[in-house]
Design an enzyme around this catalytic site. Structure first.
Site, mmCIF file in Angstrom:
data_model
loop_
_atom_site.group_PDB
_atom_site.id
_atom_site.type_symbol
_atom_site.label_atom_id
_atom_site.label_comp_id
_atom_site.label_asym_id
_atom_site.label_seq_id
_atom_site.Cartn_x
_atom_site.Cartn_y
_atom_site.Cartn_z
ATOM 1 N N TYR A 33 0.832 -1.206 0.000
ATOM 2 C CA TYR A 33 0.000 0.000 0.000
ATOM 3 C C TYR A 33 0.863 1.252 0.000
ATOM 4 C CZ TYR A 33 0.872 1.047 4.976
ATOM 5 O OH TYR A 33 1.465 1.376 6.178
ATOM 6 N N ARG A 52 8.242 3.955 -4.744
ATOM 7 C CA ARG A 52 8.308 2.978 -3.655
ATOM 8 C C ARG A 52 7.281 1.868 -3.858
ATOM 9 N NH1 ARG A 52 7.685 5.029 2.418
ATOM 10 N NH2 ARG A 52 5.567 5.416 1.674
ATOM 11 N N ARG A 100 -7.952 -20.399 -1.946
ATOM 12 C CA ARG A 100 -6.939 -20.293 -0.895
ATOM 13 C C ARG A 100 -5.852 -21.353 -1.052
ATOM 14 N NH1 ARG A 100 -5.257 -21.641 4.219
ATOM 15 N NH2 ARG A 100 -4.677 -19.874 5.540
ATOM 16 N N LYS A 148 6.559 -2.009 1.912
ATOM 17 C CA LYS A 148 5.381 -1.401 2.560
ATOM 18 C C LYS A 148 4.170 -2.320 2.373
ATOM 19 C CE LYS A 148 3.219 3.148 3.189
ATOM 20 N NZ LYS A 148 3.677 3.407 4.556
ATOM 21 N N GLU A 180 11.918 2.381 14.410
ATOM 22 C CA GLU A 180 11.055 3.457 13.927
ATOM 23 C C GLU A 180 9.775 3.467 14.738
ATOM 24 O OE1 GLU A 180 10.111 2.609 9.824
ATOM 25 O OE2 GLU A 180 9.897 0.469 10.242
ATOM 26 N N LEU A 204 11.154 1.234 7.200
ATOM 27 C CA LEU A 204 10.573 1.657 5.939
ATOM 28 C C LEU A 204 11.377 2.822 5.376
ATOM 29 C CD1 LEU A 204 8.127 1.304 4.000
ATOM 30 C CD2 LEU A 204 7.047 3.182 5.254
#
Length: 284
Positions: A33, A52, A100, A148, A180, A204
């Site tokens: 995301y 990114r 799945r 991310k 972080e 990140l």
């Protein structure tokens, strides 16, 4: 009026937006995301976020759902349809829907692309006037924090740990060193020197981080990219965090220890001013 959201090529009222129960983002957190800030109806550092995003998809061998140009057009259309002046555009890409199975879906499975907005006062945030307080917690995330992904359970738990402690956020610690914040990069300032952890798989690679450090160096501020301890942070003159949703946010307390005067420091305050000024000019 409900928000207009984007789902796989359609702009829909949020009540009508749906994805499959077999979507791998839902079943495996198999997705990435980005969050891009909107100021004055324009996108802040979109190119950085897109770069990114493509890196994250590449690291996970995920097929991009569209081109960067198409993604920019979707962002702009979403802003226009919702009349968004200030806030954030959230986008999520997953590996798509398939029965799945831990193995990746068959080649050719279409990825899922979802975007929506959130209105938020960011530039004139009241929190920036007084600063925020943080606690330290162990860093229990997986090792590839440079990607991310939507695997945000532990950061969510960290936010709740902070809330239960009566503070605003948490800084995560691994092997004695701060990595972080739960959704932001962390910094301290001592003797005028800005210290923040160097890039690696442990954190990140913040888009706001990159811009802020560039602006700091252009303003002749000294920057050291290295790890620091909680104890070093508590003895610092000031501290701050950076993120797309907070810009530069002063930190005034760490684990109950007040930093400096307990109010936002001059370095964080100045960097916030510079960042907002420059990003307003560069927004697309």
């Amino acid at each position: 009026m409900s928000r207009i959201v984007y789902v796989n090529g359609e702009y829909l009222p949020e009540e009508e937006a749906k994805v499959s129960v077999f979507d791998r983002g839902f079943l495996f957190a198999d997705g990435v995301y980005e969050v891009t800030t909107v100021l004055g109806g324009k996108l802040v550092d979109f190119a950085g976020h897109a770069k990114r995003l493509w890196r994250s998809m590449g690291e996970l061998e995920m097929t991009p759902p569209c081109t960067e140009e198409e993604l920019l057009a979707i962002h702009r259309e979403l802003i226009a349809r919702n009349g968004l002046e200030e806030g954030m555009i959230y986008l999520q890409v997953t590996r798509g829907a398939a029965d799945r199975d831990f193995a990746f879906p068959p080649e050719g499975t279409a990825p899922t692309l979802v975007l929506f907005h959130q209105e938020k006062v960011i530039a004139e945030s009241p929190a920036a006037e007084k600063g925020i307080r943080v606690i330290s917690i162990p860093d229990a995330r997986w090792g590839r924090r440079d990607i991310k992904t939507v695997q945000l359970l532990y950061p969510s738990m960290g936010k709740m740990m902070a809330k239960k402690a009566g503070v605003d956020d948490a800084w995560m610690v691994e092997e004695g060193m701060v990595t972080e914040g739960t959704s932001n990069n962390a910094y301290i300032v001592k003797g005028g020197v800005i210290v923040t952890r160097q890039l690696g798989t442990e954190i990140l690679h913040g888009i706001t981080r990159a811009a802020v450090l560039r602006f700091a160096r252009e303003a002749q501020m000294t920057v050291e990219e290295r790890p620091f301890t909680v104890q070093e942070a508590q003895a610092a003159d000031e501290a701050f965090i950076t993120s797309a949703s907070a810009f530069v946010m002063p930190v005034v307390e760490i684990d109950g220890a007040r930093l400096g005067t307990g109010t936002p420091g001059p370095v964080a305050t100045r960097l916030r001013e510079i960042y907002i000024e420059e990003m307003r000019k560069a927004a697309v």
